[in-house]
Motif scaffolding. Structure first.
Motif, short mmCIF file in Angstrom:
data_model
loop_
_atom_site.label_atom_id
_atom_site.label_comp_id
_atom_site.label_asym_id
_atom_site.label_seq_id
_atom_site.Cartn_x
_atom_site.Cartn_y
_atom_site.Cartn_z
N ARG A 128 -4.41 -5.51 -6.53
CA ARG A 128 -4.52 -4.06 -6.29
C ARG A 128 -4.21 -3.29 -7.56
O ARG A 128 -4.86 -2.31 -7.88
CB ARG A 128 -3.54 -3.59 -5.22
CG ARG A 128 -3.76 -4.03 -3.82
CD ARG A 128 -5.18 -3.84 -3.34
NE ARG A 128 -5.68 -5.15 -2.93
CZ ARG A 128 -5.22 -5.79 -1.88
NH1 ARG A 128 -4.32 -5.23 -1.11
NH2 ARG A 128 -5.68 -6.98 -1.56
N ASP A 129 -3.21 -3.76 -8.32
CA ASP A 129 -2.80 -3.05 -9.52
C ASP A 129 -3.94 -2.94 -10.53
O ASP A 129 -4.11 -1.92 -11.17
CB ASP A 129 -1.62 -3.76 -10.21
CG ASP A 129 -0.35 -3.61 -9.41
OD1 ASP A 129 -0.34 -2.79 -8.48
OD2 ASP A 129 0.62 -4.32 -9.71
N VAL A 130 -4.71 -4.02 -10.67
CA VAL A 130 -5.77 -3.96 -11.69
C VAL A 130 -7.06 -3.36 -11.14
O VAL A 130 -7.91 -2.93 -11.90
CB VAL A 130 -6.11 -5.33 -12.33
CG1 VAL A 130 -4.92 -5.90 -13.07
CG2 VAL A 130 -6.65 -6.30 -11.33
N THR A 131 -7.19 -3.30 -9.83
CA THR A 131 -8.45 -2.83 -9.24
C THR A 131 -8.78 -1.40 -9.65
O THR A 131 -9.90 -1.09 -10.00
CB THR A 131 -8.40 -2.93 -7.70
OG1 THR A 131 -8.14 -4.28 -7.35
CG2 THR A 131 -9.70 -2.50 -7.07
N GLY A 132 -7.77 -0.56 -9.62
CA GLY A 132 -8.06 0.84 -9.92
C GLY A 132 -7.79 1.23 -11.35
O GLY A 132 -7.88 2.39 -11.71
N SER A 133 -7.47 0.26 -12.17
CA SER A 133 -7.04 0.62 -13.52
C SER A 133 -8.17 0.53 -14.53
O SER A 133 -9.30 0.18 -14.21
CB SER A 133 -5.87 -0.25 -13.94
OG SER A 133 -6.33 -1.53 -14.25
N ARG A 134 -7.83 0.78 -15.75
CA ARG A 134 -8.78 0.70 -16.87
C ARG A 134 -9.21 -0.74 -17.07
O ARG A 134 -8.73 -1.64 -16.40
CB ARG A 134 -8.06 1.22 -18.12
CG ARG A 134 -6.87 0.34 -18.42
CD ARG A 134 -5.96 0.84 -19.49
NE ARG A 134 -4.70 0.12 -19.40
CZ ARG A 134 -4.49 -1.10 -19.85
NH1 ARG A 134 -5.45 -1.75 -20.44
NH2 ARG A 134 -3.32 -1.68 -19.71
#
Ligand code: FMN
Length: 161
Positions: A127-133
């Motif tokens: 989840r942490d990387v899904t919405g990130s840059r």
């Protein structure tokens, strides 16, 4: 299976590339579906010299692929068009001088497996990387290695298909 020997024959290597993405699994995707994906991926990747790692947390996939650039360019549209997942988002696309997951044609961690082990922290990572840059290569490697290395052999047997 180990492909290290065939990939290290001393011949000049073609330009290598790595690519990583996250995607949302088709709702209701079953363990049987996951096994089919993995079986086909491993067969194809073995033939094509693709290595990498696939993580499934019950809702999302995260996958890192590494191979000759042309092989990745040809494979990626096929994976993206696969209706067993959607909303694919690229995390990384970079040239590499060497493989980082050379030991597998597609390692896999299934965090949705019913194990007596708390995988919530690992599941949160996707989840942490899904919405990130986008990630740089060291970040992406650290991300996937967390899944590949955090386990004891007993845990690995449970988490991996
Ligand atoms: C999350 C996910 C990851 C996949 N990873 C791979 C892969 O690493 N290699 C591969 O050949 N196919 C992979 N596939 C399957 C492809 O989308 C496609 O079904 C397959 O390459 C077709 O192979 P075939 O032409 O031999 O039937 C993946 C599919 C999904 C949904």
């Amino acid at each position: 299976m180990c492909f290290h020997t065939t990939w290290c024959t001393g011949k000049p290597t073609m330009a290598m590339m790595t690519l990583a993405y996250v995607s949302e699994a088709r709702p209701g995707l079953s363990l049987k579906d996951l096994k089919q994906i993995l079986r086909r991926a491993r067969e194809n990747n073995y033939r094509r010299g693709v290595s990498g790692y696939l993580v499934f947390d019950g809702l999302c996939f995260a996958q890192i692929l590494e191979a000759e650039a042309g092989v990745i360019e040809a494979l990626m549209p096929v994976i993206e068009a696969d209706d067993r997942h959607q909303r694919l988002r690229l995390l990384l696309r970079e040239s590499i001088g060497e493989r980082h997951f050379a030991e597998t044609c597609m390692g896999c961690a299934n965090l949705a497996a019913p194990v007596h082990l708390d995988t919530s922290e690992l599941r949160g990572l996707i989840r942490d990387v899904t919405g990130s840059r986008q990630l740089c290569l060291p970040e992406a490697l650290e991300f996937f290695r967390l899944f590949a290395t955090f386990r004891t052999p007993e845990q690995a047997a449970l988490l991996t298909l």
